[in-house]
Design a protein around this motif. Structure first.
Motif, PDB file in Angstrom:
ATOM      1  N   GLY A 230     -11.886  12.134   0.552  1.00 14.91           N
ATOM      2  CA  GLY A 230     -10.474  11.827   0.429  1.00 14.91           C
ATOM      3  C   GLY A 230     -10.137  10.363   0.593  1.00 14.91           C
ATOM      4  O   GLY A 230      -8.967   9.989   0.525  1.00 14.91           O
ATOM      5  N   LEU A 231     -11.118   9.502   0.813  1.00 16.65           N
ATOM      6  CA  LEU A 231     -10.815   8.088   1.003  1.00 16.65           C
ATOM      7  C   LEU A 231     -10.286   7.436  -0.270  1.00 16.65           C
ATOM      8  O   LEU A 231      -9.546   6.469  -0.206  1.00 16.65           O
ATOM      9  CB  LEU A 231     -12.055   7.350   1.499  1.00 16.65           C
ATOM     10  N   ARG A 232     -10.680   7.955  -1.412  1.00 11.59           N
ATOM     11  CA  ARG A 232     -10.246   7.366  -2.677  1.00 11.59           C
ATOM     12  C   ARG A 232      -8.731   7.434  -2.807  1.00 11.59           C
ATOM     13  O   ARG A 232      -8.081   6.445  -3.112  1.00 11.59           O
ATOM     14  CB  ARG A 232     -10.914   8.102  -3.844  1.00 11.59           C
ATOM     15  N   TRP A 233      -8.124   8.583  -2.548  1.00 13.30           N
ATOM     16  CA  TRP A 233      -6.667   8.678  -2.676  1.00 13.30           C
ATOM     17  C   TRP A 233      -5.965   8.021  -1.505  1.00 13.30           C
ATOM     18  O   TRP A 233      -4.804   7.620  -1.601  1.00 13.30           O
ATOM     19  CB  TRP A 233      -6.212  10.126  -2.839  1.00 13.30           C
ATOM     20  N   THR A 234      -6.656   7.848  -0.384  1.00 17.65           N
ATOM     21  CA  THR A 234      -6.049   7.180   0.758  1.00 17.65           C
ATOM     22  C   THR A 234      -5.792   5.715   0.440  1.00 17.65           C
ATOM     23  O   THR A 234      -4.770   5.153   0.844  1.00 17.65           O
ATOM     24  CB  THR A 234      -6.961   7.307   1.996  1.00 17.65           C
ATOM     25  N   TRP A 235      -6.695   5.064  -0.294  1.00 16.25           N
ATOM     26  CA  TRP A 235      -6.479   3.666  -0.672  1.00 16.25           C
ATOM     27  C   TRP A 235      -5.252   3.534  -1.552  1.00 16.25           C
ATOM     28  O   TRP A 235      -4.478   2.584  -1.412  1.00 16.25           O
ATOM     29  CB  TRP A 235      -7.711   3.099  -1.380  1.00 16.25           C
ATOM     30  N   TRP A 236      -5.047   4.476  -2.475  1.00 16.96           N
ATOM     31  CA  TRP A 236      -3.843   4.433  -3.328  1.00 16.96           C
ATOM     32  C   TRP A 236      -2.585   4.634  -2.489  1.00 16.96           C
ATOM     33  O   TRP A 236      -1.567   3.994  -2.712  1.00 16.96           O
ATOM     34  CB  TRP A 236      -3.917   5.500  -4.418  1.00 16.96           C
ATOM     35  N   LEU A 237      -2.663   5.516  -1.518  1.00 22.76           N
ATOM     36  CA  LEU A 237      -1.518   5.752  -0.643  1.00 22.76           C
ATOM     37  C   LEU A 237      -1.201   4.507   0.186  1.00 22.76           C
ATOM     38  O   LEU A 237      -0.030   4.141   0.343  1.00 22.76           O
ATOM     39  CB  LEU A 237      -1.813   6.946   0.261  1.00 22.76           C
ATOM     40  N   LEU A 238      -2.214   3.835   0.692  1.00 21.80           N
ATOM     41  CA  LEU A 238      -1.993   2.593   1.448  1.00 21.80           C
ATOM     42  C   LEU A 238      -1.420   1.494   0.558  1.00 21.80           C
ATOM     43  O   LEU A 238      -0.554   0.728   0.991  1.00 21.80           O
ATOM     44  CB  LEU A 238      -3.301   2.131   2.087  1.00 21.80           C
ATOM     45  N   ALA A 239      -1.887   1.407  -0.678  1.00 24.37           N
ATOM     46  CA  ALA A 239      -1.350   0.406  -1.608  1.00 24.37           C
ATOM     47  C   ALA A 239       0.118   0.701  -1.917  1.00 24.37           C
ATOM     48  O   ALA A 239       0.941  -0.221  -1.970  1.00 24.37           O
ATOM     49  CB  ALA A 239      -2.177   0.392  -2.898  1.00 24.37           C
ATOM     50  N   LEU A 240       0.457   1.960  -2.099  1.00 25.07           N
ATOM     51  CA  LEU A 240       1.854   2.334  -2.351  1.00 25.07           C
ATOM     52  C   LEU A 240       2.721   2.000  -1.147  1.00 25.07           C
ATOM     53  O   LEU A 240       3.831   1.466  -1.292  1.00 25.07           O
ATOM     54  CB  LEU A 240       1.943   3.826  -2.681  1.00 25.07           C
ATOM     55  N   LEU A 241       2.225   2.279   0.037  1.00 29.53           N
ATOM     56  CA  LEU A 241       2.957   1.969   1.255  1.00 29.53           C
ATOM     57  C   LEU A 241       3.163   0.463   1.398  1.00 29.53           C
ATOM     58  O   LEU A 241       4.259   0.000   1.753  1.00 29.53           O
ATOM     59  CB  LEU A 241       2.217   2.525   2.470  1.00 29.53           C
ATOM     60  N   ALA A 242       2.135  -0.325   1.105  1.00 27.08           N
ATOM     61  CA  ALA A 242       2.251  -1.784   1.181  1.00 27.08           C
ATOM     62  C   ALA A 242       3.268  -2.294   0.168  1.00 27.08           C
ATOM     63  O   ALA A 242       4.075  -3.184   0.475  1.00 27.08           O
ATOM     64  CB  ALA A 242       0.891  -2.427   0.944  1.00 27.08           C
ATOM     65  N   ALA A 243       3.275  -1.727  -1.043  1.00 20.37           N
ATOM     66  CA  ALA A 243       4.250  -2.134  -2.056  1.00 20.37           C
ATOM     67  C   ALA A 243       5.669  -1.798  -1.601  1.00 20.37           C
ATOM     68  O   ALA A 243       6.601  -2.599  -1.800  1.00 20.37           O
ATOM     69  CB  ALA A 243       3.931  -1.453  -3.388  1.00 20.37           C
ATOM     70  N   LEU A 244       5.854  -0.652  -0.980  1.00 19.54           N
ATOM     71  CA  LEU A 244       7.183  -0.290  -0.480  1.00 19.54           C
ATOM     72  C   LEU A 244       7.634  -1.231   0.638  1.00 19.54           C
ATOM     73  O   LEU A 244       8.814  -1.599   0.696  1.00 19.54           O
ATOM     74  CB  LEU A 244       7.179   1.157   0.011  1.00 19.54           C
ATOM     75  N   VAL A 245       6.714  -1.636   1.485  1.00 19.57           N
ATOM     76  CA  VAL A 245       7.057  -2.588   2.554  1.00 19.57           C
ATOM     77  C   VAL A 245       7.472  -3.923   1.955  1.00 19.57           C
ATOM     78  O   VAL A 245       8.469  -4.523   2.375  1.00 19.57           O
ATOM     79  CB  VAL A 245       5.868  -2.744   3.535  1.00 19.57           C
ATOM     80  N   VAL A 246       6.738  -4.400   0.963  1.00 20.03           N
ATOM     81  CA  VAL A 246       7.076  -5.674   0.317  1.00 20.03           C
ATOM     82  C   VAL A 246       8.444  -5.573  -0.355  1.00 20.03           C
ATOM     83  O   VAL A 246       9.280  -6.480  -0.223  1.00 20.03           O
ATOM     84  CB  VAL A 246       5.982  -6.075  -0.697  1.00 20.03           C
ATOM     85  N   LEU A 247       8.698  -4.478  -1.067  1.00 26.02           N
ATOM     86  CA  LEU A 247      10.007  -4.297  -1.706  1.00 26.02           C
ATOM     87  C   LEU A 247      11.131  -4.248  -0.677  1.00 26.02           C
ATOM     88  O   LEU A 247      12.203  -4.834  -0.878  1.00 26.02           O
ATOM     89  CB  LEU A 247      10.014  -3.023  -2.551  1.00 26.02           C
TER      90      LEU A 247
ATOM     91  N   LEU B 292      11.174  -5.695   2.242  1.00 28.09           N
ATOM     92  CA  LEU B 292      11.377  -7.040   2.762  1.00 28.09           C
ATOM     93  C   LEU B 292      12.123  -7.917   1.768  1.00 28.09           C
ATOM     94  O   LEU B 292      12.979  -8.715   2.145  1.00 28.09           O
ATOM     95  CB  LEU B 292      10.028  -7.679   3.129  1.00 28.09           C
ATOM     96  N   VAL B 293      11.792  -7.782   0.483  1.00 23.50           N
ATOM     97  CA  VAL B 293      12.477  -8.566  -0.549  1.00 23.50           C
ATOM     98  C   VAL B 293      13.949  -8.191  -0.622  1.00 23.50           C
ATOM     99  O   VAL B 293      14.819  -9.056  -0.638  1.00 23.50           O
ATOM    100  CB  VAL B 293      11.783  -8.392  -1.926  1.00 23.50           C
ATOM    101  N   PHE B 294      14.251  -6.907  -0.646  1.00 25.17           N
ATOM    102  CA  PHE B 294      15.647  -6.480  -0.750  1.00 25.17           C
ATOM    103  C   PHE B 294      16.416  -6.768   0.527  1.00 25.17           C
ATOM    104  O   PHE B 294      17.616  -7.040   0.484  1.00 25.17           O
ATOM    105  CB  PHE B 294      15.737  -5.005  -1.118  1.00 25.17           C
TER     106      PHE B 294
END
Length: 61
Positions: free
Chosen positions: A35-52, A54-56
């Motif tokens: 399950g580590l493969r989908w965990t990396w995608w989930l972490l990337a999505l979470l990081a993108a949401l954090v960046v968004l 912060l920007v907004f």
């Protein structure tokens, strides 16, 4: 209470040695290993949401 060491059961050891000794298949691996493969995608999505967020937040404030 001291731990008492029991002698091995020779019959049980022999039956265990007669079991098939194969390399585990990918389906037999624990969920974290497969399950580590989908965990990396989930972490990337979470990081993108954090960046968004912060920007907004900086645009509003």
């Amino acid at each position: 209470m001291p731990r008492e060491e029991l002698p091995p059961d020779p019959d049980a050891l022999e039956r265990w040695r007669q079991l098939p000794q194969h390399k585990p298949s990918k389906q037999a691996l624990p969920p974290a290993a497969g399950g580590l493969r989908w965990t990396w995608w989930l972490l990337a999505l979470l990081a993108a949401l954090v960046v968004l967020a912060l920007v907004f937040q900086s645009r509003i404030g």
